[in-house]
Write a protein that holds these residues in place. Sequence first.
Motif, PDB file in Angstrom:
ATOM      1  N   ALA A  31       0.859  -1.173   0.067  1.00 22.81           N
ATOM      2  CA  ALA A  31       0.243   0.067  -0.048  1.00 22.81           C
ATOM      3  C   ALA A  31       0.702   1.234  -0.083  1.00 22.81           C
ATOM      4  O   ALA A  31       2.048   1.224   0.783  1.00 22.81           O
ATOM      5  CB  ALA A  31      -0.844  -0.097   1.349  1.00 22.81           C
ATOM      6  N   THR A  34       3.518   3.007   2.871  1.00 22.35           N
ATOM      7  CA  THR A  34       3.755   2.235   4.175  1.00 22.35           C
ATOM      8  C   THR A  34       5.030   1.428   3.911  1.00 22.35           C
ATOM      9  O   THR A  34       5.352   0.607   4.767  1.00 22.35           O
ATOM     10  CB  THR A  34       2.602   1.333   4.303  1.00 22.35           C
ATOM     11  OG1 THR A  34       2.494   0.376   3.200  1.00 22.35           O
ATOM     12  CG2 THR A  34       1.241   2.158   4.704  1.00 22.35           C
ATOM     13  N   SER A  57       3.225   8.198  -2.304  1.00 23.25           N
ATOM     14  CA  SER A  57       2.635   9.162  -3.429  1.00 23.25           C
ATOM     15  C   SER A  57       3.624  10.221  -3.553  1.00 23.25           C
ATOM     16  O   SER A  57       4.333  10.611  -2.746  1.00 23.25           O
ATOM     17  CB  SER A  57       1.400   9.796  -2.706  1.00 23.25           C
ATOM     18  OG  SER A  57       0.325   8.817  -2.673  1.00 23.25           O
ATOM     19  N   VAL A  71       3.612   9.569  13.586  1.00 25.13           N
ATOM     20  CA  VAL A  71       2.967   8.512  13.722  1.00 25.13           C
ATOM     21  C   VAL A  71       2.734   8.108  15.149  1.00 25.13           C
ATOM     22  O   VAL A  71       3.463   8.399  16.035  1.00 25.13           O
ATOM     23  CB  VAL A  71       3.387   7.103  13.175  1.00 25.13           C
ATOM     24  CG1 VAL A  71       3.469   7.376  11.384  1.00 25.13           C
ATOM     25  CG2 VAL A  71       5.201   6.830  13.467  1.00 25.13           C
ATOM     26  N   MET A  78      -3.023   2.109  13.492  1.00 28.67           N
ATOM     27  CA  MET A  78      -2.262   3.395  13.803  1.00 28.67           C
ATOM     28  C   MET A  78      -2.782   4.536  13.149  1.00 28.67           C
ATOM     29  O   MET A  78      -3.493   4.486  12.552  1.00 28.67           O
ATOM     30  CB  MET A  78      -0.681   3.237  13.238  1.00 28.67           C
ATOM     31  CG  MET A  78      -0.529   3.143  11.731  1.00 28.67           C
ATOM     32  SD  MET A  78       0.962   2.605  10.952  1.00 28.67           S
ATOM     33  CE  MET A  78       2.025   3.910  11.160  1.00 28.67           C
ATOM     34  N   ASN A  80      -1.428   8.448  11.490  1.00 28.65           N
ATOM     35  CA  ASN A  80      -0.445   9.067  10.975  1.00 28.65           C
ATOM     36  C   ASN A  80      -0.691  10.416  10.389  1.00 28.65           C
ATOM     37  O   ASN A  80      -1.677  10.752   9.782  1.00 28.65           O
ATOM     38  CB  ASN A  80       0.181   8.168   9.820  1.00 28.65           C
ATOM     39  CG  ASN A  80      -0.024   8.611   8.349  1.00 28.65           C
ATOM     40  OD1 ASN A  80       0.361   9.235   7.583  1.00 28.65           O
ATOM     41  ND2 ASN A  80      -1.001   7.553   7.913  1.00 28.65           N
ATOM     42  N   LEU A  84       3.116  13.358   3.213  1.00 29.52           N
ATOM     43  CA  LEU A  84       3.341  13.115   1.781  1.00 29.52           C
ATOM     44  C   LEU A  84       4.974  13.609   1.622  1.00 29.52           C
ATOM     45  O   LEU A  84       5.082  14.451   0.463  1.00 29.52           O
ATOM     46  CB  LEU A  84       2.294  13.666   0.769  1.00 29.52           C
ATOM     47  CG  LEU A  84       1.147  13.200   0.769  1.00 29.52           C
ATOM     48  CD1 LEU A  84       0.085  13.978   0.267  1.00 29.52           C
ATOM     49  CD2 LEU A  84       0.997  11.541   0.438  1.00 29.52           C
ATOM     50  N   SER A 110       2.225   6.199  -7.236  1.00 29.26           N
ATOM     51  CA  SER A 110       1.041   6.883  -6.889  1.00 29.26           C
ATOM     52  C   SER A 110       1.592   8.318  -7.259  1.00 29.26           C
ATOM     53  O   SER A 110       2.705   8.655  -6.706  1.00 29.26           O
ATOM     54  CB  SER A 110       0.841   6.482  -5.186  1.00 29.26           C
ATOM     55  OG  SER A 110       0.048   7.652  -4.628  1.00 29.26           O
ATOM     56  N   ASN A 139      -3.633   9.827  -6.199  1.00 24.29           N
ATOM     57  CA  ASN A 139      -4.052   9.692  -4.939  1.00 24.29           C
ATOM     58  C   ASN A 139      -4.913  11.123  -4.931  1.00 24.29           C
ATOM     59  O   ASN A 139      -4.249  12.168  -4.866  1.00 24.29           O
ATOM     60  CB  ASN A 139      -2.825   9.900  -3.951  1.00 24.29           C
ATOM     61  CG  ASN A 139      -3.285  10.140  -2.634  1.00 24.29           C
ATOM     62  OD1 ASN A 139      -4.332  10.072  -2.100  1.00 24.29           O
ATOM     63  ND2 ASN A 139      -2.275  10.463  -1.622  1.00 24.29           N
ATOM     64  N   SER A 203      -9.284   1.664   0.473  1.00 29.21           N
ATOM     65  CA  SER A 203      -9.281   3.033   0.727  1.00 29.21           C
ATOM     66  C   SER A 203      -8.283   3.827   1.258  1.00 29.21           C
ATOM     67  O   SER A 203      -7.598   2.819   1.826  1.00 29.21           O
ATOM     68  CB  SER A 203     -10.725   3.511   1.044  1.00 29.21           C
ATOM     69  OG  SER A 203     -10.775   3.480   2.476  1.00 29.21           O
ATOM     70  N   ASN A 204      -8.145   4.873   1.226  1.00 28.61           N
ATOM     71  CA  ASN A 204      -7.092   5.611   2.046  1.00 28.61           C
ATOM     72  C   ASN A 204      -7.712   5.697   3.361  1.00 28.61           C
ATOM     73  O   ASN A 204      -8.421   4.995   3.981  1.00 28.61           O
ATOM     74  CB  ASN A 204      -7.034   7.091   1.377  1.00 28.61           C
ATOM     75  CG  ASN A 204      -5.616   7.445   1.521  1.00 28.61           C
ATOM     76  OD1 ASN A 204      -5.087   7.139   2.452  1.00 28.61           O
ATOM     77  ND2 ASN A 204      -5.096   8.032   0.331  1.00 28.61           N
ATOM     78  N   THR A 205      -6.935   6.336   4.335  1.00 29.18           N
ATOM     79  CA  THR A 205      -6.848   6.369   5.696  1.00 29.18           C
ATOM     80  C   THR A 205      -8.298   7.083   6.146  1.00 29.18           C
ATOM     81  O   THR A 205      -8.621   7.786   5.253  1.00 29.18           O
ATOM     82  CB  THR A 205      -5.688   6.940   6.634  1.00 29.18           C
ATOM     83  OG1 THR A 205      -5.407   8.300   5.942  1.00 29.18           O
ATOM     84  CG2 THR A 205      -4.593   5.969   6.343  1.00 29.18           C
ATOM     85  N   THR A 280      -0.395  -0.974   6.983  1.00 33.09           N
ATOM     86  CA  THR A 280       0.175  -1.158   8.316  1.00 33.09           C
ATOM     87  C   THR A 280       0.632  -2.317   9.005  1.00 33.09           C
ATOM     88  O   THR A 280       1.658  -2.361   9.706  1.00 33.09           O
ATOM     89  CB  THR A 280      -0.868  -0.683   9.257  1.00 33.09           C
ATOM     90  OG1 THR A 280      -1.705   0.551   8.915  1.00 33.09           O
ATOM     91  CG2 THR A 280      -1.045  -0.653  10.615  1.00 33.09           C
TER      92      THR A 280
END
Length: 321
Positions: A31, A34, A57, A71, A78, A80, A84, A110, A139, A203-205, A280
């Motif tokens: 991902a 990470t 990204s 983080v 987690m 964060n 970027l 990305s 992204n 999906s994203n966070t 993660t």
Amino acid sequence: MKRRWRGQQDRSVDLSTWLYGRRLPSPIMSASGTSGHGAELAAFVDLSQIGAVVVKSLAHFPNDGNPAPRVGVISTGMINSVGLPGPGVRRWIDEYLPDLIRLGANVVVSVWGRTRADYITAVEQLVPVASHLLAVEVNVSCPNTEKGGEMFGHDPKETKEIVRAVSQTCSLPIGVKLSPNTDRYIKVAEAALEVGASTLVASNTYLGQVLREGSRKPVLGTKSGGGVSGIGVLPLSLRIVKELNKAFPGCDIVGVGGVYSASDALAYLFEGASAIQVGTATFIDPRSLHKISEELKKTIKEQGVTNLKDLLSIKREFLSF
Ligand SMILES: Cc1cc2nc3c(=O)[nH]c(=O)nc-3n(C[C@H](O)[C@H](O)[C@H](O)COP(=O)(O)O)c2cc1C
């Protein structure tokens, strides 16, 4: 130069899946953000045997990221606010891409930006190396500084304009990394698919806030919070994948969020994903991508089949994790 991983792999099982118009050796991918910018995981997994390496990204400019701490550990994963940081596309091409090519990785880049023009420039810079890349993952979970800071990915129109621009700039297949922090993700996905995206990444966070225990002080240096990931988000992202699969049957979907085991990965595959990204979990154990792949192969063998496609076609309940 990154060393190739030489551990044991079960070669008798076929984990291959189709994504971005190519047959990938496995549905398990890294991902974005990470596992570094390039081949950092090469000592822990054979990068040529995973689905793809999705690099952190990149913008067309170098970026420092957010203030530390970036983080925080929570019971479900987690949080964060890394923000970027990166070398910029041009330096990435010189310093990170060569190892990925040498190690035989499928590479997904990305890209991010603060304006639509930023995305276009980043992708223009990738064009000369496009033959070494599998796809671009856009992204859209970034604030649009031209439009008051709303996230691109929360606005179907803005997402559409970015994806249209990216598809006009390069011929690489396009994945769109969706933000889960909006109820408009179906509309956003629809807009992206209309103008050339082939793949939805969900999906994203999840936006969140964590305070230091017994204190009013946020754990993260950004104070305003960050993105939550890990096992706790699995049910949330799994539902998004299910909804996307219902809305866009036949569309390629990549499930991402909280995958720690083959059982977690299978949940996404059962809900219609073609591939899975692992984030993660690699902070807990950098061998996670390898372990999950090998666990998946074991499950396939236990069910008396030899490939992932046949495993997914079994209708009876079969899991015994
Ligand atoms: C430290 C960290 C950095 C991340 N950086 C990026 C990034 O640069 N681009 C991106 O699209 N997603 C980024 N993500 C989100 C992950 O790619 C992934 O969508 C999310 O963490 C959920 O998956 P997980 O629960 O397996 O970690 C980042 C996540 C973490 C934890």
